[in-house]
Design a protein around this motif. Structure first.
Motif, PDB file in Angstrom:
ATOM      1  N   LEU A 140       0.968  -1.166   0.327  1.00  0.00           N
ATOM      2  CA  LEU A 140      -0.147  -0.119  -0.084  1.00  0.00           C
ATOM      3  C   LEU A 140       0.884   1.217  -0.134  1.00  0.00           C
ATOM      4  O   LEU A 140       2.046   1.170   0.638  1.00  0.00           O
ATOM      5  CB  LEU A 140      -0.917   0.011   1.387  1.00  0.00           C
ATOM      6  CG  LEU A 140      -1.746  -1.065   1.326  1.00  0.00           C
ATOM      7  CD1 LEU A 140      -2.669  -1.011   2.884  1.00  0.00           C
ATOM      8  CD2 LEU A 140      -2.696  -1.268   0.384  1.00  0.00           C
ATOM      9  N   HIS A 141       0.580   2.211  -0.551  1.00  0.00           N
ATOM     10  CA  HIS A 141       0.897   3.632  -0.741  1.00  0.00           C
ATOM     11  C   HIS A 141      -0.208   4.558  -0.238  1.00  0.00           C
ATOM     12  O   HIS A 141      -1.103   4.787  -0.803  1.00  0.00           O
ATOM     13  CB  HIS A 141       1.400   3.974  -1.860  1.00  0.00           C
ATOM     14  CG  HIS A 141       2.041   5.392  -2.125  1.00  0.00           C
ATOM     15  ND1 HIS A 141       1.906   6.049  -3.440  1.00  0.00           N
ATOM     16  CD2 HIS A 141       2.340   6.380  -1.216  1.00  0.00           C
ATOM     17  CE1 HIS A 141       2.321   7.357  -3.175  1.00  0.00           C
ATOM     18  NE2 HIS A 141       2.518   7.245  -1.835  1.00  0.00           N
ATOM     19  N   TYR A 142      -0.038   5.319   0.771  1.00  0.00           N
ATOM     20  CA  TYR A 142      -1.053   6.302   1.454  1.00  0.00           C
ATOM     21  C   TYR A 142      -0.288   7.448   2.023  1.00  0.00           C
ATOM     22  O   TYR A 142       0.503   7.420   2.574  1.00  0.00           O
ATOM     23  CB  TYR A 142      -2.207   5.524   2.143  1.00  0.00           C
ATOM     24  CG  TYR A 142      -1.607   4.892   3.358  1.00  0.00           C
ATOM     25  CD1 TYR A 142      -1.743   5.748   4.601  1.00  0.00           C
ATOM     26  CD2 TYR A 142      -1.307   3.437   3.100  1.00  0.00           C
ATOM     27  CE1 TYR A 142      -1.224   5.099   5.735  1.00  0.00           C
ATOM     28  CE2 TYR A 142      -0.609   3.000   4.592  1.00  0.00           C
ATOM     29  CZ  TYR A 142      -0.872   3.771   5.771  1.00  0.00           C
ATOM     30  OH  TYR A 142      -0.501   3.064   6.961  1.00  0.00           O
ATOM     31  N   SER A 143      -1.085   8.404   2.048  1.00  0.00           N
ATOM     32  CA  SER A 143      -0.932   9.637   2.889  1.00  0.00           C
ATOM     33  C   SER A 143      -1.506   9.403   4.472  1.00  0.00           C
ATOM     34  O   SER A 143      -2.530   9.147   4.680  1.00  0.00           O
ATOM     35  CB  SER A 143      -1.875  10.798   2.474  1.00  0.00           C
ATOM     36  OG  SER A 143      -1.354  10.970   1.158  1.00  0.00           O
ATOM     37  N   VAL A 144      -0.464   9.683   5.841  1.00  0.00           N
ATOM     38  CA  VAL A 144      -0.704   9.249   6.671  1.00  0.00           C
ATOM     39  C   VAL A 144      -1.518  10.210   7.612  1.00  0.00           C
ATOM     40  O   VAL A 144      -1.377  11.474   7.535  1.00  0.00           O
ATOM     41  CB  VAL A 144       0.652   8.853   7.429  1.00  0.00           C
ATOM     42  CG1 VAL A 144       0.470   8.427   9.003  1.00  0.00           C
ATOM     43  CG2 VAL A 144       1.508   7.812   6.556  1.00  0.00           C
ATOM     44  N   ALA A 145      -2.413   9.594   8.375  1.00  0.00           N
ATOM     45  CA  ALA A 145      -3.177  10.349   9.236  1.00  0.00           C
ATOM     46  C   ALA A 145      -2.280  11.335  10.113  1.00  0.00           C
ATOM     47  O   ALA A 145      -1.280  10.672  10.928  1.00  0.00           O
ATOM     48  CB  ALA A 145      -4.501   9.615  10.151  1.00  0.00           C
TER      49      ALA A 145
END
Length: 471
Positions: free
Chosen positions: A93-98
């Motif tokens: 997964l690649h995502y923008s972190v909370a």
């Protein structure tokens, strides 16, 4: 090129923004399933016409839509299943972190101005405090009880702006078996810090990650440059290409005993561009770092350079401003970045360009390239072997409802610039807008899937639909 007409057959509707469309075979199953990752952090799959939840990481995703009227380019951006997923159950997964929202790298909107040379050489200073958010690339495993669990973090990347983080950003190379990460230049416009041409900047690159190697580093540091990474992580990375503005993934097209790589580079003001290449020579990150320490240029023969920020597709990036102190004079200055000259001989020419404004009756004005896929099936014979691509919305439609565009091109044997043709669709969206936001395919590239959204505000939920493109 031959005119092509297709139908859009709805697969699933009323979902959030469908960012990534993938296919794989679940362990203990025998039938390939379509997976849909949404920007807000949900991953679904279709099982005999029923939509089921595979994973929900919404609490891990940064709060979206807080600025820009609800438009956002962060969120869940990449999903890739390991080629041996059926046996090893690994996916990425690649995502923008909370919780990582920062103030941004610049206090005001950036616009290069040839009348003010200092705007052409901006520096990203105080990176630890002046950034927009942090992106992460993670390895997960589907446990034997059917529940996904995170195994490790591969990279933590600090991003200067909200946009240009890549989309459909994770793919596995059938040539090398490595995980390919496509990163955008970090955002704003015109690449204000010129990171895409800097060999040590992680942004603006296509990177291969050797996931077989274990770095034994549980929580990698948050970085922006390759030389900030611990050596064990550097040793897992090679760089395929630089000069990237924002890439919508990479598609591998089998051609006899080799693969053609097709990628789309999102444009600035003039054109959207699709690039195609077969041979390349990846550069180990350790080699780039060592060359920097010695203040020498690493061997870049066979290294792919798309030319940004000096080039926008087949054209040198131009900046046009009025600089005259006399407002009565209708005088314009046209300026070009130094990189337009520095990369002119080294850059890879595009396979095709399409313009943001195009009045030709058989063409269209585009807004933003959102997907590039190879089609190798026989269900739509005129498209077999083609490179199919999507644009978010027609630029020349001045009033709603908005409509996206499907089109295709082919790789020329002589490697020269080729034409493209619009693919006509029969689906009636009625008064609803239809932004074409993603393009996907199954494992053997014989089926094409299109993600459509009714609004580009991430806060407008349940307006997404996924179609299969059929004859």
């Amino acid at each position: 090129m031959i005119k092509v007409k297709v139908r859009l057959r709805p697969v699933v509707s009323k979902i959030n923004l469908p960012t990534v469309l993938r296919s794989t075979i679940l362990p203990s199953d025998s039938i390939e399933k379509l997976f849909i990752a949404t920007q807000v952090g949900e991953i679904f799959y279709i099982d005999n016409g029923v939509i089921r939840t595979f994973l929900d990481i919404r609490p891990r995703i940064i709060k979206l839509g807080g600025s820009g009227g609800g438009y956002d380019e962060r969120g869940l951006l990449g999903l890739a299943f390991h080629p041996q997923f059926y046996n090893n159950r690994l996916f990425y997964l690649h995502y923008s972190v909370a919780g990582t929202q920062g103030p941004g790298a610049l206090s005001e909107h950036f616009s290069p101005d040839p009348c003010d040379p200092k705007t052409l050489n901006q520096k990203w200073i105080n990176r630890e405090t002046q950034y927009d958010h942090i992106d992460t690339v993670e390895e997960w495993i589907l446990q034997s009880n059917g529940q996904p669990q995170k195994r490790r973090t591969l990279l933590n990347l600090r991003r200067p702006f909200m946009n240009h983080n890549g989309v459909n950003s994770l793919n596995f190379s059938p040539e090398t078996g490595k995980l390919v990460l496509t990163t955008g230049d970090g955002g704003s416009g015109y690449d204000p810090f010129n990171v895409s041409q800097d060999n040590l900047e992680i942004a603006g690159k296509i990177i291969e990650i050797d996931v077989v190697k274990n770095t034994f580093i549980e929580n990698p540091p948050v970085v922006t440059r390759f030389n900030e990474l611990p050596v064990p992580i550097q040793e897992t990375l090679t760089v395929i290409a630089k000069g990237v503005r924002n890439i919508t993934g990479i598609s591998f097209q089998r051609f006899y005993y080799q693969y053609i790589k097709n990628v789309g580079n999102v444009g600035q003001d003039l054109v959207e561009s699709i690039f195609s290449f077969v041979h390349y020579k990846p550069i180990p990150v350790t080699q780039l770092v060592q060359a920097s320490l010695r203040n020498t240029e690493s061997d870049q023969e066979g290294f792919i350079n798309f030319g940004w920020r000096g080039w926008e597709g087949a054209f040198p990036t131009s900046i046009i401003r009025g600089c005259s102190a006399n407002p009565a004079l209708d005088e314009k200055t046209i300026a070009y970045f130094d990189e337009a000259v520095n990369t002119s001989a080294r850059r890879l020419p595009p396979l095709t360009n399409y313009y943001h404004k195009d009045q030709r009756p058989d063409k269209f004005g585009g807004t933003s390239l959102t997907g590039v896929q190879t089609y190798m099936g026989n269900g739509i014979p005129t498209l077999t072997g083609s490179v199919v691509f999507t644009d978010l919305a027609r630029h020349d439609e001045s009033r709603p409802p908005v409509r996206g565009v499907l089109a295709y091109t082919r790789v020329r044997t002589d490697g020269k610039l080729n034409d493209f043709s619009v693919i006509e669709t029969d689906y009636n969206f009625g008064p609803q807008s239809a932004y074409y936001v993603s393009l996907g395919t199954n494992l053997d590239q014989t089926r094409l899937y299109l993600g459509v959204y009714g609004s580009m505000k991430v806060t407008d939920f349940n307006q997404g639909t996924v179609f299969e493109i059929v004859q």
